[in-house]
Design a protein around this motif. Structure first.
Motif, PDB file in Angstrom:
ATOM      1  N   LEU A 283      98.631  50.393 -25.118  1.00 18.87           N
ATOM      2  CA  LEU A 283      97.176  50.556 -25.255  1.00 18.87           C
ATOM      3  C   LEU A 283      96.452  49.361 -24.649  1.00 18.87           C
ATOM      4  CD1 LEU A 283      95.244  51.662 -28.466  1.00 18.87           C
ATOM      5  CD2 LEU A 283      94.556  49.638 -27.201  1.00 18.87           C
ATOM      6  N   LEU A 284      96.922  48.151 -24.976  1.00 23.70           N
ATOM      7  CA  LEU A 284      96.274  46.943 -24.475  1.00 23.70           C
ATOM      8  C   LEU A 284      96.482  46.774 -22.972  1.00 23.70           C
ATOM      9  CD1 LEU A 284      97.178  44.544 -27.411  1.00 23.70           C
ATOM     10  CD2 LEU A 284      94.928  45.502 -26.893  1.00 23.70           C
ATOM     11  N   ARG A 285      97.674  47.131 -22.487  1.00 25.88           N
ATOM     12  CA  ARG A 285      97.935  47.034 -21.050  1.00 25.88           C
ATOM     13  C   ARG A 285      96.979  47.931 -20.266  1.00 25.88           C
ATOM     14  NH1 ARG A 285     100.118  49.475 -16.902  1.00 25.88           N
ATOM     15  NH2 ARG A 285     100.661  51.365 -18.054  1.00 25.88           N
ATOM     16  N   LEU A 286      96.784  49.151 -20.731  1.00 26.59           N
ATOM     17  CA  LEU A 286      95.890  50.086 -20.049  1.00 26.59           C
ATOM     18  C   LEU A 286      94.431  49.652 -20.174  1.00 26.59           C
ATOM     19  CD1 LEU A 286      97.617  53.424 -21.112  1.00 26.59           C
ATOM     20  CD2 LEU A 286      97.568  52.430 -18.811  1.00 26.59           C
ATOM     21  N   ALA A 287      94.062  49.117 -21.347  1.00 24.74           N
ATOM     22  CA  ALA A 287      92.682  48.653 -21.539  1.00 24.74           C
ATOM     23  C   ALA A 287      92.376  47.491 -20.603  1.00 24.74           C
ATOM     24  CB  ALA A 287      92.466  48.243 -22.996  1.00 24.74           C
ATOM     25  N   LEU A 288      93.335  46.567 -20.441  1.00 29.57           N
ATOM     26  CA  LEU A 288      93.123  45.459 -19.512  1.00 29.57           C
ATOM     27  C   LEU A 288      93.035  45.968 -18.076  1.00 29.57           C
ATOM     28  CD1 LEU A 288      92.810  42.510 -18.831  1.00 29.57           C
ATOM     29  CD2 LEU A 288      95.298  42.267 -18.886  1.00 29.57           C
ATOM     30  N   ALA A 289      93.846  46.960 -17.724  1.00 27.75           N
ATOM     31  CA  ALA A 289      93.758  47.542 -16.386  1.00 27.75           C
ATOM     32  C   ALA A 289      92.365  48.132 -16.148  1.00 27.75           C
ATOM     33  CB  ALA A 289      94.825  48.622 -16.202  1.00 27.75           C
ATOM     34  N   ASP A 290      91.803  48.789 -17.161  1.00 24.67           N
ATOM     35  CA  ASP A 290      90.443  49.312 -17.047  1.00 24.67           C
ATOM     36  C   ASP A 290      89.446  48.174 -16.828  1.00 24.67           C
ATOM     37  OD1 ASP A 290      91.444  51.827 -17.508  1.00 24.67           O
ATOM     38  OD2 ASP A 290      90.795  51.924 -19.614  1.00 24.67           O
ATOM     39  N   MET A 291      89.635  47.067 -17.568  1.00 28.11           N
ATOM     40  CA  MET A 291      88.734  45.938 -17.440  1.00 28.11           C
ATOM     41  C   MET A 291      88.826  45.319 -16.062  1.00 28.11           C
ATOM     42  SD  MET A 291      86.928  45.692 -20.116  1.00 28.11           S
ATOM     43  CE  MET A 291      86.182  44.173 -19.583  1.00 28.11           C
ATOM     44  N   ASP A 292      90.038  45.246 -15.498  1.00 22.81           N
ATOM     45  CA  ASP A 292      90.189  44.711 -14.153  1.00 22.81           C
ATOM     46  C   ASP A 292      89.388  45.528 -13.157  1.00 22.81           C
ATOM     47  OD1 ASP A 292      91.781  42.513 -14.641  1.00 22.81           O
ATOM     48  OD2 ASP A 292      93.660  43.610 -14.440  1.00 22.81           O
ATOM     49  N   ILE A 293      89.379  46.846 -13.343  1.00 24.12           N
ATOM     50  CA  ILE A 293      88.575  47.700 -12.471  1.00 24.12           C
ATOM     51  C   ILE A 293      87.089  47.374 -12.645  1.00 24.12           C
ATOM     52  CG2 ILE A 293      87.868  50.076 -12.003  1.00 24.12           C
ATOM     53  CD1 ILE A 293      90.701  50.930 -12.920  1.00 24.12           C
ATOM     54  N   ALA A 294      86.665  47.208 -13.899  1.00 26.83           N
ATOM     55  CA  ALA A 294      85.253  46.916 -14.176  1.00 26.83           C
ATOM     56  C   ALA A 294      84.861  45.572 -13.612  1.00 26.83           C
ATOM     57  CB  ALA A 294      85.008  46.970 -15.691  1.00 26.83           C
ATOM     58  N   ILE A 295      85.733  44.574 -13.770  1.00 25.68           N
ATOM     59  CA  ILE A 295      85.440  43.229 -13.286  1.00 25.68           C
ATOM     60  C   ILE A 295      85.306  43.217 -11.768  1.00 25.68           C
ATOM     61  CG2 ILE A 295      86.380  40.891 -13.039  1.00 25.68           C
ATOM     62  CD1 ILE A 295      87.726  41.385 -15.816  1.00 25.68           C
ATOM     63  N   ASN A 296      86.185  43.964 -11.106  1.00 21.13           N
ATOM     64  CA  ASN A 296      86.240  43.946  -9.640  1.00 21.13           C
ATOM     65  C   ASN A 296      85.309  44.945  -8.972  1.00 21.13           C
ATOM     66  OD1 ASN A 296      88.205  41.889  -9.530  1.00 21.13           O
ATOM     67  ND2 ASN A 296      89.805  43.385 -10.011  1.00 21.13           N
ATOM     68  N   GLU A 297      84.600  45.731  -9.783  1.00 18.14           N
ATOM     69  CA  GLU A 297      83.666  46.717  -9.226  1.00 18.14           C
ATOM     70  C   GLU A 297      82.592  46.000  -8.420  1.00 18.14           C
ATOM     71  OE1 GLU A 297      82.118  50.776  -8.937  1.00 18.14           O
ATOM     72  OE2 GLU A 297      84.056  49.803  -9.302  1.00 18.14           O
ATOM     73  N   PRO A 298      82.269  46.443  -7.206  1.00 17.15           N
ATOM     74  CA  PRO A 298      81.211  45.799  -6.419  1.00 17.15           C
ATOM     75  C   PRO A 298      79.918  45.677  -7.224  1.00 17.15           C
ATOM     76  CG  PRO A 298      82.355  47.431  -5.088  1.00 17.15           C
ATOM     77  CD  PRO A 298      82.868  47.580  -6.485  1.00 17.15           C
ATOM     78  N   GLY A 299      79.311  44.509  -7.142  1.00 21.92           N
ATOM     79  CA  GLY A 299      78.091  44.271  -7.887  1.00 21.92           C
ATOM     80  C   GLY A 299      78.355  43.800  -9.279  1.00 21.92           C
ATOM     81  N   GLY A 300      79.632  43.767  -9.754  1.00 20.49           N
ATOM     82  CA  GLY A 300      79.957  43.315 -11.069  1.00 20.49           C
ATOM     83  C   GLY A 300      80.746  42.040 -11.056  1.00 20.49           C
TER      84      GLY A 300
END
Length: 244
Positions: free
Chosen positions: A227-244
């Motif tokens: 659960l935590l591994r997948l949640a961090l993967a989601d956060m990495d996407i959010a962090i790296n999103e253009p404009g973010g």
């Protein structure tokens, strides 16, 4: 120091010293005040902000208690190094995530959760009561009903993780519930603020619940880690999103 703006009536929902503490704390977190920097005097600061000296003094005391400031007679009030800050303080987490939190700190939070929560899930599978299991199940139902994009859904998410910690019957672990809950809430809020929904995390939570319900300690640890591994993967996407 601070933004220099007057504290207005629109913020009357907060006690005035809490508002000052938030503004000063946010200024420190965002680097406008660096470690070692000397704050201006109480009289000058209170006059510039248009507040009483008492309110300003109470705000400084809040930041001292959080490890952000140090005040010494004749030496003045200085910003302390980040290593002294109580970064797990729920209020400080709220200040951090009100803006753009540091990506490294988000990963730090997930590393901490990765140390605590899989072990907590394992203990919970061994020690949970039927009442605690019912609390987890009710939280899952509300997460499904409201969704994590809503405050009610995020509150239910917090209750689920809190219930897992409570089910360890370990006072030291349970004492971390407010900090873990705040980390859960604010990282989820941040992800949804980016309007990024790569997947539904509810099945991950259900897998943890099912392992705890079955008293399968190995599966409880493994599913929480996943659960935590997948949640961090989601956060990495959010962090790296253009404009973010």
């Amino acid at each position: 120091m601070g933004s220099g703006r007057k504290i207005g009536s629109e913020e009357s929902v907060l006690r005035i010293h809490q508002t000052i503490a938030r503004d000063l704390g946010t200024a420190i977190l965002t680097g406008r005040h660096r470690p070692g920097e000397l704050f201006e005097g109480e009289i000058e600061a209170s006059e510039r902000l248009g507040v009483s000296r008492t309110a300003y003094r109470e705000a400084v005391r809040i930041l001292i208690a959080k490890g952000m400031l140090e005040s010494r007679p004749k030496a003045g009030t200085r910003v302390l190094p980040r290593s002294r800050w109580n970064v797990l303080d729920p209020e400080m987490l709220a200040w951090m995530f009100a803006g753009e939190p540091d990506a490294g700190f988000i990963r730090d939070l997930f590393e901490l959760r990765g140390v605590i929560e899989p072990a907590a899930a394992e203990f919970a599978a061994r020690r949970r009561t039927d009442e605690q299991l019912a609390t987890m199940e009710a939280a899952l139902a509300e997460m499904g009903r409201f969704g994590l994009s809503t405050p009610d859904g995020r509150a239910a998410d917090q209750r689920f993780h809190h219930a897992v910690l409570a089910a360890t019957h370990n006072d030291a672990l349970e004492a971390l519930a407010s900090s873990v809950g705040a980390a859960v809430s604010w990282t989820t809020t941040f992800k949804h603020r980016k309007k990024l929904m790569p997947r539904d995390p509810l099945p991950d939570h259900r897998a943890v619940f099912q392992a705890i319900a079955a008293r399968d300690t190995a599966a409880a640890r493994a599913t929480m880690a996943e659960l935590l591994r997948l949640a961090l993967a989601d956060m990495d996407i959010a962090i790296n999103e253009p404009g973010g």
